[in-house]
Design a protein around this motif. Structure first.
Motif, PDB file in Angstrom:
ATOM      1  N   UNK A 361      15.056  15.821  36.051  1.00 15.44           N
ATOM      2  CA  UNK A 361      15.378  15.399  37.418  1.00 15.44           C
ATOM      3  C   UNK A 361      16.201  14.119  37.398  1.00 15.44           C
ATOM      4  N   UNK A 362      15.859  13.224  36.506  1.00 12.36           N
ATOM      5  CA  UNK A 362      16.581  11.953  36.435  1.00 12.36           C
ATOM      6  C   UNK A 362      17.972  12.144  35.836  1.00 12.36           C
ATOM      7  N   UNK A 363      18.064  12.948  34.808  1.00 11.01           N
ATOM      8  CA  UNK A 363      19.384  13.249  34.246  1.00 11.01           C
ATOM      9  C   UNK A 363      20.312  13.812  35.315  1.00 11.01           C
ATOM     10  N   UNK A 364      19.802  14.757  36.107  1.00 12.70           N
ATOM     11  CA  UNK A 364      20.621  15.356  37.156  1.00 12.70           C
ATOM     12  C   UNK A 364      20.991  14.334  38.228  1.00 12.70           C
ATOM     13  N   UNK A 365      20.065  13.453  38.537  1.00 13.48           N
ATOM     14  CA  UNK A 365      20.348  12.408  39.521  1.00 13.48           C
ATOM     15  C   UNK A 365      21.463  11.496  39.043  1.00 13.48           C
ATOM     16  N   UNK A 366      21.431  11.143  37.785  1.00 10.64           N
ATOM     17  CA  UNK A 366      22.428  10.213  37.243  1.00 10.64           C
ATOM     18  C   UNK A 366      23.819  10.834  37.163  1.00 10.64           C
ATOM     19  N   UNK A 367      23.908  12.159  37.299  1.00  6.82           N
ATOM     20  CA  UNK A 367      25.224  12.800  37.313  1.00  6.82           C
ATOM     21  C   UNK A 367      25.994  12.473  38.593  1.00  6.82           C
ATOM     22  N   UNK A 368      25.283  12.068  39.629  1.00  2.91           N
ATOM     23  CA  UNK A 368      25.914  11.754  40.918  1.00  2.91           C
ATOM     24  C   UNK A 368      26.324  10.279  40.932  1.00  2.91           C
ATOM     25  N   UNK A 369      27.464   9.992  40.369  1.00  3.87           N
ATOM     26  CA  UNK A 369      27.916   8.610  40.251  1.00  3.87           C
ATOM     27  C   UNK A 369      28.054   7.942  41.617  1.00  3.87           C
ATOM     28  N   UNK A 370      28.443   8.738  42.632  1.00  4.55           N
ATOM     29  CA  UNK A 370      28.625   8.165  43.968  1.00  4.55           C
ATOM     30  C   UNK A 370      27.302   7.683  44.554  1.00  4.55           C
ATOM     31  N   UNK A 371      26.190   8.325  44.150  1.00  7.03           N
ATOM     32  CA  UNK A 371      24.903   7.878  44.657  1.00  7.03           C
ATOM     33  C   UNK A 371      24.551   6.482  44.140  1.00  7.03           C
ATOM     34  N   UNK A 372      25.042   6.157  42.951  1.00  8.22           N
ATOM     35  CA  UNK A 372      24.702   4.873  42.355  1.00  8.22           C
ATOM     36  C   UNK A 372      25.512   3.730  42.950  1.00  8.22           C
ATOM     37  N   UNK A 373      26.592   4.059  43.664  1.00 13.38           N
ATOM     38  CA  UNK A 373      27.419   3.029  44.294  1.00 13.38           C
ATOM     39  C   UNK A 373      26.605   2.325  45.368  1.00 13.38           C
ATOM     40  N   UNK A 374      26.589   1.019  45.345  1.00 13.71           N
ATOM     41  CA  UNK A 374      25.765   0.261  46.263  1.00 13.71           C
ATOM     42  C   UNK A 374      26.184   0.505  47.705  1.00 13.71           C
ATOM     43  N   UNK A 375      25.176   0.629  48.587  1.00  6.59           N
ATOM     44  CA  UNK A 375      25.434   0.896  49.996  1.00  6.59           C
ATOM     45  C   UNK A 375      26.129  -0.281  50.656  1.00  6.59           C
ATOM     46  N   UNK A 376      26.771  -0.005  51.778  1.00  6.11           N
ATOM     47  CA  UNK A 376      27.480  -1.056  52.504  1.00  6.11           C
ATOM     48  C   UNK A 376      26.488  -1.921  53.268  1.00  6.11           C
ATOM     49  N   UNK A 377      26.986  -3.020  53.802  1.00  3.98           N
ATOM     50  CA  UNK A 377      26.128  -3.932  54.547  1.00  3.98           C
ATOM     51  C   UNK A 377      25.665  -3.318  55.856  1.00  3.98           C
ATOM     52  N   UNK A 378      26.327  -2.200  56.296  1.00  6.82           N
ATOM     53  CA  UNK A 378      26.019  -1.595  57.592  1.00  6.82           C
ATOM     54  C   UNK A 378      24.555  -1.269  57.776  1.00  6.82           C
ATOM     55  N   UNK A 379      24.046  -0.283  57.038  1.00  7.77           N
ATOM     56  CA  UNK A 379      22.638   0.090  57.157  1.00  7.77           C
ATOM     57  C   UNK A 379      21.765  -0.734  56.221  1.00  7.77           C
ATOM     58  N   UNK A 380      22.354  -1.199  55.119  1.00  5.32           N
ATOM     59  CA  UNK A 380      21.583  -1.989  54.178  1.00  5.32           C
ATOM     60  C   UNK A 380      20.783  -1.164  53.213  1.00  5.32           C
ATOM     61  N   UNK A 381      20.590   0.142  53.506  1.00 10.89           N
ATOM     62  CA  UNK A 381      19.773   0.965  52.629  1.00 10.89           C
ATOM     63  C   UNK A 381      20.302   2.401  52.641  1.00 10.89           C
ATOM     64  N   UNK A 382      20.323   3.029  51.490  1.00  8.91           N
ATOM     65  CA  UNK A 382      20.743   4.424  51.360  1.00  8.91           C
ATOM     66  C   UNK A 382      19.743   5.133  50.459  1.00  8.91           C
ATOM     67  N   UNK A 383      19.394   6.390  50.779  1.00 10.58           N
ATOM     68  CA  UNK A 383      18.453   7.148  49.973  1.00 10.58           C
ATOM     69  C   UNK A 383      19.095   8.463  49.528  1.00 10.58           C
ATOM     70  N   UNK A 384      18.731   8.892  48.320  1.00 12.30           N
ATOM     71  CA  UNK A 384      19.258  10.128  47.748  1.00 12.30           C
ATOM     72  C   UNK A 384      18.133  10.854  47.023  1.00 12.30           C
ATOM     73  N   UNK A 385      18.113  12.184  47.152  1.00 14.11           N
ATOM     74  CA  UNK A 385      17.080  13.011  46.527  1.00 14.11           C
ATOM     75  C   UNK A 385      17.753  14.232  45.913  1.00 14.11           C
ATOM     76  N   UNK A 386      17.593  14.413  44.612  1.00 13.54           N
ATOM     77  CA  UNK A 386      18.245  15.513  43.895  1.00 13.54           C
ATOM     78  C   UNK A 386      17.813  16.875  44.450  1.00 13.54           C
ATOM     79  N   UNK A 387      16.621  16.942  45.060  1.00 13.67           N
ATOM     80  CA  UNK A 387      16.102  18.213  45.571  1.00 13.67           C
ATOM     81  C   UNK A 387      16.542  18.495  47.009  1.00 13.67           C
ATOM     82  N   UNK A 388      17.226  17.536  47.650  1.00  9.97           N
ATOM     83  CA  UNK A 388      17.628  17.721  49.039  1.00  9.97           C
ATOM     84  C   UNK A 388      19.083  17.346  49.223  1.00  9.97           C
ATOM     85  N   UNK A 389      19.940  17.985  48.432  1.00  8.78           N
ATOM     86  CA  UNK A 389      21.376  17.703  48.541  1.00  8.78           C
ATOM     87  C   UNK A 389      21.967  18.463  49.705  1.00  8.78           C
TER      88      UNK A 389
END
Length: 389
Positions: A361-389
């Motif tokens: 699950x973690x290997x697959x998550x790390x394939x999404x490089x865009x998910x690792x990009x830090x979120x903008x100041x707008x919401x301050x928080x971003x969440x990602x789940x490999x099982x709910x793409x």
């Protein structure tokens, strides 16, 4: 008979290594948040293995219950020894598995798991817990054995063997575990930024009644933090300050699930709901708080500094450093053959299944490089789940 699932095979496979993943630009820290869940905690070890191979070592680990034990092993060892120590812990507590081979299929596997869970209840698990000499229901009121069914002194010895508490208390890695005060029901975090951590703090976080005994720390007695909150994400968000943080939140019970169709599934689903992370509630609260802070900052920026008090100027400075938080949610998904005993079914076979699930699950998550990009100041928080793409 599935020989590839032989529990004697090694936990870690040296082939097909993960390529190193660069820490995202603007990321000030990496945090690992580990939920409670007993035997399912091997999933967290698999998550850590994938992060370790990718070169993403956490700066902060925070856990509850079995997550507290895994956190202590990670924070209490240098990076080059963490994985072998996790493997030693999980191999130790699952070594009392009387079944080496078993027929394939969900039906036989359910039977195997049930027998394994029964074995844990009857004789305990090496290096973790053992039955009290006198059953808690039979012990005299007020005696040490009267408030728990098992003795966790083996866990104390295991922690002393596998965890360097001097290293934890050096503060090299931020570390915190959660527990609940038995007398007041107040939730408490034991944080190495504030206190000296001992084996008792780890054991308190995992002292789930009525099976495991409460743990005394100072004048107070503590039980498993999962009784109040099974995820320590809130503690992290409340204390991350202005640091832009990449969070790997590892949950062992899924908030979403299928409608039960028989009594074992009812009991399993009940446990999922009871102990699943309130991640969405926590993140929604954080987003709302972040929005209000941003609105306050906008208002303060409209006022000349000369008209602000020293406290208001300091507040404006603090608000200008609101953090960005990226949360990678890694949630264990129950297998078809698992029932309500999944958190105390300590077979070697199930442990390796859980470990591998967390790893991939973690290997697959790390394939999404865009998910690792830090979120903008707008919401301050971003969440990602490999099982709910």
């Amino acid at each position: 008979m599935d020989m590839s699932r032989d529990p004697r095979t090694p936990l870690r496979k040296p082939e097909d290594p993960i390529k190193a993943v660069a820490r995202p630009a603007g990321c000030d820290g990496i945090s690992l948040v580990l939920q409670g869940g007993g035997a399912l905690g091997a999933y967290q070890a698999g998550v850590y293995q994938a992060l370790h191979e990718a070169g993403l070592e956490p700066d902060w680990v925070v856990g509850v219950s079995i997550g507290a034990i895994n956190s202590a092993i990670i924070a209490g060892n240098p990076p080059e020894r963490r994985l072998e120590r996790l493997e030693e812990f999980w191999n130790t507590i699952t070594s009392q598995d009387p079944f080496i081979f078993w027929p394939e299929g969900d039906g036989p596997r359910k039977m195997r798991n049930a027998l394994s869970a029964m074995n844990a209840m009857l004789v305990g698990q090496p290096g973790f817990f053992k039955p009290n000499a006198v059953n808690g229901w039979m012990a005299p009121r007020g005696s040490k054995a009267a408030t728990a069914l098992y003795d966790t002194s083996p866990l104390h010895q295991t922690l002393e063997k596998l965890v360097d508490f001097e290293l934890i208390n050096s503060g090299r890695t931020r570390f915190a575990v959660g527990a609940v005060n038995v007398e007041t029901a107040n939730f408490a975090y034991f944080d190495n930024a504030d206190i000296e951590i001992t084996p008792e703090h780890i054991m308190a976080s995992g002292a789930l009644p009525p099976a495991l005994p409460m743990v005394r720390i100072g004048k107070d007695y503590f039980w498993d933090g999962g009784l109040v909150s099974n995820t320590p994400l809130q503690h992290l968000l409340d204390n991350c300050g202005s640091q832009n943080t990449l969070v790997f939140q590892v949950d062992l019970f899924s908030a979403s699930g299928e409608i039960p169709r028989d009594m074992p599934e009812v009991l399993s689903r009940q446990k999922d709901i009871q102990y699943s992370s309130r991640t969405r509630m926590t993140t929604d609260h954080f987003k709302e708080t972040h929005r209000l802070r941003q609105a306050l900052l906008d208002a303060l920026l409209l006022v000349p500094d000369a008209n602000l008090s020293p406290e208001q100027r300091q507040l404006k400075t603090d608000l200008e450093r609101l953090p960005a938080i990226n949360i990678m949610q890694l949630i264990y998904r129950q297998k078809a053959y698992e029932g309500d005993a999944k958190d105390y079914e300590f077979s070697k076979l199930s442990m390796k299944d859980h470990w591998r699930s967390g790893y991939y699950d973690t290997r697959n998550t790390l394939q999404h490089k865009d998910w690792l990009t830090m979120s903008s100041i707008g919401d301050g928080i971003a969440t990602h789940d490999i099982h709910q793409r």
